[in-house]
Write a protein that holds these residues in place. Sequence first.
Motif, PDB file in Angstrom:
ATOM      1  N   SER A   1     117.065  29.939  56.300  1.00 16.72           N
ATOM      2  CA  SER A   1     116.108  30.361  56.551  1.00 16.72           C
ATOM      3  C   SER A   1     114.957  30.379  55.098  1.00 16.72           C
ATOM      4  O   SER A   1     115.754  30.058  54.069  1.00 16.72           O
ATOM      5  CB  SER A   1     115.976  32.051  56.311  1.00 16.72           C
ATOM      6  OG  SER A   1     116.242  32.451  54.737  1.00 16.72           O
ATOM      7  N   GLN A   2     114.002  30.193  54.706  1.00 17.11           N
ATOM      8  CA  GLN A   2     112.322  31.048  54.595  1.00 17.11           C
ATOM      9  C   GLN A   2     112.767  31.267  53.135  1.00 17.11           C
ATOM     10  O   GLN A   2     112.416  31.274  52.120  1.00 17.11           O
ATOM     11  CB  GLN A   2     111.187  30.627  54.771  1.00 17.11           C
ATOM     12  CG  GLN A   2     110.165  30.644  53.784  1.00 17.11           C
ATOM     13  CD  GLN A   2     109.801  29.403  53.781  1.00 17.11           C
ATOM     14  OE1 GLN A   2     110.045  28.868  54.212  1.00 17.11           O
ATOM     15  NE2 GLN A   2     108.467  29.292  52.250  1.00 17.11           N
TER      16      GLN A   2
ATOM     17  N   TRP B   1     118.992  20.996  52.153  1.00 16.84           N
ATOM     18  CA  TRP B   1     118.889  21.232  53.144  1.00 16.84           C
ATOM     19  C   TRP B   1     117.124  20.863  53.617  1.00 16.84           C
ATOM     20  O   TRP B   1     117.044  20.401  54.626  1.00 16.84           O
ATOM     21  CB  TRP B   1     118.355  23.092  53.316  1.00 16.84           C
ATOM     22  CG  TRP B   1     117.686  22.937  54.915  1.00 16.84           C
ATOM     23  CD1 TRP B   1     116.625  23.830  54.928  1.00 16.84           C
ATOM     24  CD2 TRP B   1     117.596  22.827  56.572  1.00 16.84           C
ATOM     25  NE1 TRP B   1     116.145  24.413  56.393  1.00 16.84           N
ATOM     26  CE2 TRP B   1     116.552  23.319  56.625  1.00 16.84           C
ATOM     27  CE3 TRP B   1     119.249  22.541  56.391  1.00 16.84           C
ATOM     28  CZ2 TRP B   1     116.818  23.475  58.313  1.00 16.84           C
ATOM     29  CZ3 TRP B   1     118.865  22.328  58.406  1.00 16.84           C
ATOM     30  CH2 TRP B   1     118.002  23.271  58.660  1.00 16.84           C
TER      31      TRP B   1
ATOM     32  N   LEU C   1     116.337  17.781  56.407  1.00 12.69           N
ATOM     33  CA  LEU C   1     115.447  17.749  56.902  1.00 12.69           C
ATOM     34  C   LEU C   1     114.279  16.607  56.526  1.00 12.69           C
ATOM     35  O   LEU C   1     113.628  15.957  57.743  1.00 12.69           O
ATOM     36  CB  LEU C   1     114.423  19.148  57.032  1.00 12.69           C
ATOM     37  CG  LEU C   1     114.281  20.252  57.261  1.00 12.69           C
ATOM     38  CD1 LEU C   1     113.910  21.709  56.791  1.00 12.69           C
ATOM     39  CD2 LEU C   1     114.394  20.281  58.713  1.00 12.69           C
TER      40      LEU C   1
ATOM     41  N   ALA D   1     111.467  14.899  59.477  1.00 14.42           N
ATOM     42  CA  ALA D   1     110.676  16.358  59.588  1.00 14.42           C
ATOM     43  C   ALA D   1     109.767  16.851  58.685  1.00 14.42           C
ATOM     44  O   ALA D   1     110.634  18.088  57.990  1.00 14.42           O
ATOM     45  CB  ALA D   1     112.049  17.287  60.039  1.00 14.42           C
TER      46      ALA D   1
ATOM     47  N   GLU E   1     106.655  17.426  58.111  1.00 11.22           N
ATOM     48  CA  GLU E   1     106.321  18.689  57.995  1.00 11.22           C
ATOM     49  C   GLU E   1     107.489  20.434  57.553  1.00 11.22           C
ATOM     50  O   GLU E   1     107.114  21.087  56.219  1.00 11.22           O
ATOM     51  CB  GLU E   1     105.346  19.417  58.398  1.00 11.22           C
ATOM     52  CG  GLU E   1     103.833  18.178  58.393  1.00 11.22           C
ATOM     53  CD  GLU E   1     104.433  16.900  59.106  1.00 11.22           C
ATOM     54  OE1 GLU E   1     105.520  16.685  59.784  1.00 11.22           O
ATOM     55  OE2 GLU E   1     103.304  16.300  59.269  1.00 11.22           O
ATOM     56  N   SER E   2     107.803  20.067  58.121  1.00 15.53           N
ATOM     57  CA  SER E   2     109.161  21.427  57.710  1.00 15.53           C
ATOM     58  C   SER E   2     109.781  21.136  56.202  1.00 15.53           C
ATOM     59  O   SER E   2     110.256  22.420  56.279  1.00 15.53           O
ATOM     60  CB  SER E   2     110.439  21.467  59.529  1.00 15.53           C
ATOM     61  OG  SER E   2     109.815  21.373  60.025  1.00 15.53           O
ATOM     62  N   ALA E   3     110.157  20.009  56.352  1.00 12.85           N
ATOM     63  CA  ALA E   3     110.637  20.252  54.574  1.00 12.85           C
ATOM     64  C   ALA E   3     109.475  20.663  53.627  1.00 12.85           C
ATOM     65  O   ALA E   3     110.488  21.732  52.604  1.00 12.85           O
ATOM     66  CB  ALA E   3     111.104  18.268  54.714  1.00 12.85           C
TER      67      ALA E   3
ATOM     68  N   MET F   1     107.814  23.083  54.145  1.00 13.79           N
ATOM     69  CA  MET F   1     107.826  24.842  54.042  1.00 13.79           C
ATOM     70  C   MET F   1     108.570  24.646  53.281  1.00 13.79           C
ATOM     71  O   MET F   1     108.982  25.915  53.232  1.00 13.79           O
ATOM     72  CB  MET F   1     107.411  24.878  55.612  1.00 13.79           C
ATOM     73  CG  MET F   1     105.851  24.690  55.944  1.00 13.79           C
ATOM     74  SD  MET F   1     104.947  24.791  55.574  1.00 13.79           S
ATOM     75  CE  MET F   1     104.350  23.990  53.894  1.00 13.79           C
ATOM     76  N   ALA F   2     109.807  24.331  53.516  1.00 10.64           N
ATOM     77  CA  ALA F   2     111.442  24.388  53.275  1.00 10.64           C
ATOM     78  C   ALA F   2     111.083  25.114  51.572  1.00 10.64           C
ATOM     79  O   ALA F   2     112.014  25.652  51.298  1.00 10.64           O
ATOM     80  CB  ALA F   2     112.235  23.744  53.753  1.00 10.64           C
TER      81      ALA F   2
ATOM     82  N   ALA G   1     102.255  16.152  54.723  1.00  6.79           N
ATOM     83  CA  ALA G   1     103.431  16.793  53.948  1.00  6.79           C
ATOM     84  C   ALA G   1     103.665  16.381  52.720  1.00  6.79           C
ATOM     85  O   ALA G   1     103.373  17.277  51.832  1.00  6.79           O
ATOM     86  CB  ALA G   1     104.694  16.581  54.808  1.00  6.79           C
TER      87      ALA G   1
END
Length: 153
Positions: A2-3, A79, A83, A88, A90-92, A94-95, A134
């Motif tokens: 989770s974030q 994680w 990602l 991924a 943009e997800s990386a 954000m993580a 990103a």
Amino acid sequence: MSQEATGAVWWKRQLARNCAQPDDLHLLARQCEQLHPDEQHIGFEQVLRLLADAGLAQGKAAPGKAASGLASADPVMLWVSLLADSGAYESAAMAIMPSDAVYSGGRRADGLHSAQVTLPGGAAADSRAARSQAMAWLAALLRALAHAMLKRH
């Protein structure tokens, strides 16, 4: 993951282990901004190496190779690496953001990307000319971390 796993406690631990200097963070931010979208994995490898002090392979590794060097590293870094290795980006990005950071970003009319990051405590920075969203977020985060380091000293 989770974030919340990338919250203040995790960031304090990472920064305590980090021996990078603010100039290193600013230099890496500029490098991230200049990367072509097909080269984003290089930016993530460098950021993970700098922040996590992980033993990633030297040189220009292909996508899918960063995670192997992080197998025994922090689960958040693993994680983020997974990602990024899967594309991924943009997800990386954000993580890897602290959960209590304030951030935004977008695409400009000229096709370049911008981002702003404000860390808890008020250190803030931006990126105004990255070639991918990103990398704009990573560059802004690195600069905000550099400002936070300078405030502490």
